[in-house]
Design a protein around this motif. Structure first.
Motif, mmCIF file in Angstrom:
data_model
loop_
_atom_site.group_PDB
_atom_site.id
_atom_site.type_symbol
_atom_site.label_atom_id
_atom_site.label_comp_id
_atom_site.label_asym_id
_atom_site.label_seq_id
_atom_site.Cartn_x
_atom_site.Cartn_y
_atom_site.Cartn_z
ATOM 1 N N UNK A 8 0.841 -1.210 0.000
ATOM 2 C CA UNK A 8 0.000 0.000 0.000
ATOM 3 C C UNK A 8 0.870 1.252 0.000
ATOM 4 N N UNK A 9 1.962 1.231 0.776
ATOM 5 C CA UNK A 9 2.889 2.365 0.783
ATOM 6 C C UNK A 9 3.502 2.552 -0.603
ATOM 7 N N UNK A 10 3.892 1.438 -1.235
ATOM 8 C CA UNK A 10 4.417 1.520 -2.610
ATOM 9 C C UNK A 10 3.427 2.196 -3.558
ATOM 10 N N UNK A 11 2.147 1.801 -3.461
ATOM 11 C CA UNK A 11 1.140 2.378 -4.342
ATOM 12 C C UNK A 11 0.998 3.876 -4.093
ATOM 13 N N UNK A 12 1.005 4.287 -2.837
ATOM 14 C CA UNK A 12 0.905 5.705 -2.501
ATOM 15 C C UNK A 12 2.079 6.488 -3.074
ATOM 16 N N UNK A 13 3.271 5.916 -2.964
ATOM 17 C CA UNK A 13 4.457 6.583 -3.491
ATOM 18 C C UNK A 13 4.400 6.684 -5.013
ATOM 19 N N UNK A 14 3.895 5.621 -5.659
ATOM 20 C CA UNK A 14 3.784 5.658 -7.123
ATOM 21 C C UNK A 14 2.813 6.747 -7.572
ATOM 22 N N UNK A 15 1.710 6.889 -6.863
ATOM 23 C CA UNK A 15 0.742 7.950 -7.193
ATOM 24 C C UNK A 15 1.379 9.315 -7.007
ATOM 25 N N UNK A 50 12.816 1.944 -8.316
ATOM 26 C CA UNK A 50 13.792 2.040 -7.220
ATOM 27 C C UNK A 50 13.094 2.479 -5.929
ATOM 28 N N UNK A 51 12.157 3.449 -6.022
ATOM 29 C CA UNK A 51 11.434 3.928 -4.830
ATOM 30 C C UNK A 51 10.617 2.793 -4.209
ATOM 31 N N UNK A 52 9.991 1.965 -5.072
ATOM 32 C CA UNK A 52 9.231 0.823 -4.544
ATOM 33 C C UNK A 52 10.129 -0.119 -3.748
ATOM 34 N N UNK A 66 8.100 -6.074 -3.119
ATOM 35 C CA UNK A 66 7.566 -4.731 -3.395
ATOM 36 C C UNK A 66 6.828 -4.754 -4.732
ATOM 37 N N UNK A 67 6.423 -3.563 -5.194
ATOM 38 C CA UNK A 67 5.652 -3.414 -6.446
ATOM 39 C C UNK A 67 6.519 -2.827 -7.563
ATOM 40 N N UNK A 68 7.806 -3.250 -7.607
ATOM 41 C CA UNK A 68 8.697 -2.706 -8.644
ATOM 42 C C UNK A 68 8.246 -3.074 -10.060
ATOM 43 N N UNK A 69 7.384 -4.117 -10.174
ATOM 44 C CA UNK A 69 6.912 -4.517 -11.506
ATOM 45 C C UNK A 69 5.812 -3.592 -12.055
ATOM 46 N N UNK A 70 5.189 -2.772 -11.174
ATOM 47 C CA UNK A 70 4.089 -1.900 -11.621
ATOM 48 C C UNK A 70 4.563 -0.877 -12.656
ATOM 49 N N UNK A 71 5.695 -0.149 -12.463
ATOM 50 C CA UNK A 71 6.160 0.765 -13.514
ATOM 51 C C UNK A 71 6.382 0.062 -14.851
#
Length: 473
Positions: A8-15, A50-52, A66-71
Motif C-alpha cells: 500500500x505504501x508503494x502504491x501511494x508513493x507511485x501515485x 527504485x522507490x518501490x 515490493x511493487x517494482x513490476x508496476x512501472x
C-alpha cells in the motif's frame, strides 16, 4: 511492517511520483524536445521502481518484496517500442543492485530482465489485436504478476515451498489488485489530461475562429460601405442620366406629335410621326421605371400622404385603358364596392402608378376575354387591427406557371425569358409596384394558373379622410 502495508505504501508513493511528474511536465518540461522528454520518462520509470524497492517489505536483509513490476506494467501501455520495455526492465533490475550485491539482488536483476521481455511481447500483442482496452489491461496485469511469482518461485533464494505457501498467497493477489488500481488511476488521470488538452485546443480554435469572424465582419462592413457608396453613385448617375435623356426625348415626342397631327405633312410622314411619338413614350416610360427603381433601392423615393378621392380612380383608369381594350377587343370592367369611404389618405401618384403597371401587364398578356379592376374593403386579418382597401386586377390572359410565380416580382425578371422577346418590356413594373406598395404600408399578392389568367391584389391600409371644423384629420 507486513507485506500488505508495504505494498500500500508503494502504491501511494507511485501515485505521488506520477502527480509530481505531471506538475513538472505541465510547468517546466513541456518546452523540451520529444527525444529529451522520452529519455526522462524512461528514467522516471526506473526511479519509480527504485522507490518501490526502497520502501518495500524486507523479509531478510537481502530479500525484498515490493511493487517494482508496476512501472514496467505501465510502460507496456505507454510506449510504442518493445525495446523500451526491455530497457526499463533491465534498468529497474540494475537499480536493485544499489541495495547491496547478493544472490537475491542478482535474482532480482534476472527477474526484471525477463519481465521486460514479457512486457515487450505483451506490448506487441496489444498493438496487433483489436480487443477492448480493458481486456488488454487485465491480461497484461495478470500475465506480468503470474510470471513474476513463477520467477521468484523458480529462481528465488527462499525455499519454493515456503514461498508458495506463505508469501505468494498474500503477495500475488495484493500485487494484482494494487497494479489494477494504479492502472485505473493513471487511466483516469490520462483521460482528464486529454480532456484538458482537447479543451485547450478547442479554446485555441475558438479564439482563432473568433479572430477570423472579427476580420470577416470588418471586411463585410467595409464591403457594405463600398456597396452603399456604389449604390449612391449609381442612383446619382441614373438620376442625372434620366434627366439628361428625358429633356431631348420630350422634345422628340413633342415634335413627333406635331408631325403626326400636321395637316400639311403627307399621310406617310404623319404615320412616321405617330410611330416616333409612340416609341418615344415607351422609351420615356422605361427611363422613368429605371429611375424609380434606383430611388427605391437607395431609399430616396419620397412618399407624400394627402387626401385622395376614391371615385376619381375608376375614371382615370377607364380613360387611360379604354382605348387599349377597344383596340384589342377585350372587355374592361371596373367595379367598386358600395360603402367605401369617399376619400382616403395616401400617395395618389404612387397608387395610380401601381394600378397602371398592374393594368398594363393585364392588357399586355391578355389576347381575349376580359380585364377587371375590383375595388373593395377587406377586414383586419387577425395579426393586426389594420383594415385594408384592396385593388384587384384580374385577367383571362396567359397566366403564370406555379414554379415561376416567385420570380415575377424580381427586378429585370419575367416568368419566362421568351416572354420578353414576344411581349417586350423590361420586367421592372411588378418589382417597382411591389416596392411602392411596401413603402405605402401595404403589399401585393398574386394568384395565377397557366393558360387561365392571373389576379394581382394590391392591399393598402385604409386611412379615411374626415373633415372636422374645416381641418383634415
Amino acid at each position: 511492517m507486513g507485506i500488505g502495508n508495504a505494498f500500500v505504501l508503494n502504491l501511494s508513493l507511485l501515485i505521488t511520483v506520477a502527480y509530481l511528474a505531471n506538475i513538472l511536465y505541465k510547468y517546466g518540461l513541456r518546452k523540451m524536445s520529444q527525444n529529451t522528454l522520452y529519455g526522462l520518462s524512461v528514467l522516471l520509470m526506473i526511479l519509480a521502481g527504485w522507490i518501490c524497492m526502497k520502501f518495500g517489505f524486507r523479509l531478510k536483509d537481502d530479500v525484498l518484496y515490493d511493487l517494482r513490476l508496476v512501472p514496467l506494467i505501465i510502460a507496456a501501455f505507454v510506449y510504442s517500442s518493445p525495446l523500451t520495455m526491455v530497457l526499463i526492465g533491465i534498468g529497474i533490475g540494475l537499480a536493485r543492485l544499489t541495495f547491496g550485491h547478493s544472490e537475491a539482488a542478482m535474482v532480482g536483476l534476472l527477474n526484471l530482465t525477463l519481465l521486460g521481455f514479457v512486457c515487450a511481447g505483451l506490448n506487441i500483442w496489444m498493438r496487433r489485436t483489436h480487443h477492448r482496452f480493458v481486456v488488454k489491461g487485465m491480461v497484461t496485469i495478470l500475465v506480468v504478476n503470474v510470471v513474476n511469482s513463477l520467477n521468484i518461485a523458480l529462481f528465488g533464494v527462499m525455499p519454493t515451498t515456503r514461498y508458495l505457501l506463505e508469501i505468494m498467497p498474500v503477495a500475488l493477489p495484493m500485487s494484482i489488485v494494487l497494479s489494477l488500481g494504479f492502472a485505473l488511476i493513471l487511466r483516469d488521470f490520462q483521460l482528464g489530461a486529454r480532456q484538458n488538452l482537447e479543451l485547450k485546443y478547442a479554446n485555441e480554435l475558438l479564439r482563432k475562429q473568433t479572430d477570423e469572424l472579427h476580420k470577416a465582419k470588418i471586411g463585410l462592413e467595409e464591403r457594405a460601405k463600398q456597396l452603399a457608396q456604389a449604390s449612391r453613385y449609381k442612383s446619382e448617375f441614373l438620376a442625372t442620366m434620366s434627366h439628361e435623356l428625358r429633356t431631348p426625348l420630350n422634345s422628340i415626342i413633342n415634335l413627333a406629335e406635331m408631325i403626326g397631327e400636321s395637316d400639311e405633312a403627307g399621310e406617310e410622314i404623319s404615320e412616321y410621326g405617330r410611330i416616333i411619338h409612340k416609341s418615344g413614350h415607351e422609351l420615356l416610360q422605361i427611363i422613368n421605371d429605371i429611375l424609380d427603381l434606383s430611388k427605391v433601392e437607395a431609399g430616396r423615393l419620397e412618399i407624400t400622404n394627402e387626401e385622395m378621392v376614391l371615385a376619381e380612380l375608376p375614371v382615370w383608369m377607364q380613360a387611360q385603358f379604354e382605348r387599349v381594350a377597344t383596340q384589342k377587343k377585350i372587355e374592361f370592367h371596373i367595379k367598386q364596392e358600395a360603402g367605401l369611404p369617399d376619400s382616403i389618405i395616401s400617395d395618389p401618384q404612387r397608387i395610380v402608378q401601381i394600378l397602371r403597371n398592374l393594368l398594363s401587364n393585364a392588357f399586355k398578356f391578355t389576347h381575349k376575354g376580359r380585364v377587371e379592376l375590383d375595388i373593395r374593403r377587406a377586414p383586419a386579418d387577425g395579426t393586426s387591427d389594420t383594415e385594408w382597401i384592396v385593388f384587384t386586377v384580374a385577367d383571362t390572359g396567359i397566366g403564370v406557371a406555379e414554379d415561376k410565380q416567385s420570380t415575377v416580382f424580381e427586378a429585370f425578371r419575367q416568368a419566362d425569358g421568351s416572354i420578353s422577346r414576344r411581349y417586350g418590356g423590361t420586367g421592372l413594373g411588378l418589382s417597382i409596384s411591389s416596392n411602392l406598395a411596401r413603402l405605402l404600408g401595404g403589399y401585393i399578392c398574386m394568384t395565377s394558373k397557366e393558360g387561365q389568367g392571373s389576379a394581382f391584389s394590391f392591399y393598402l391600409p385604409l386611412k379615411t379622410a374626415r373633415r372636422h371644423h374645416g381641418e383634415l384629420n
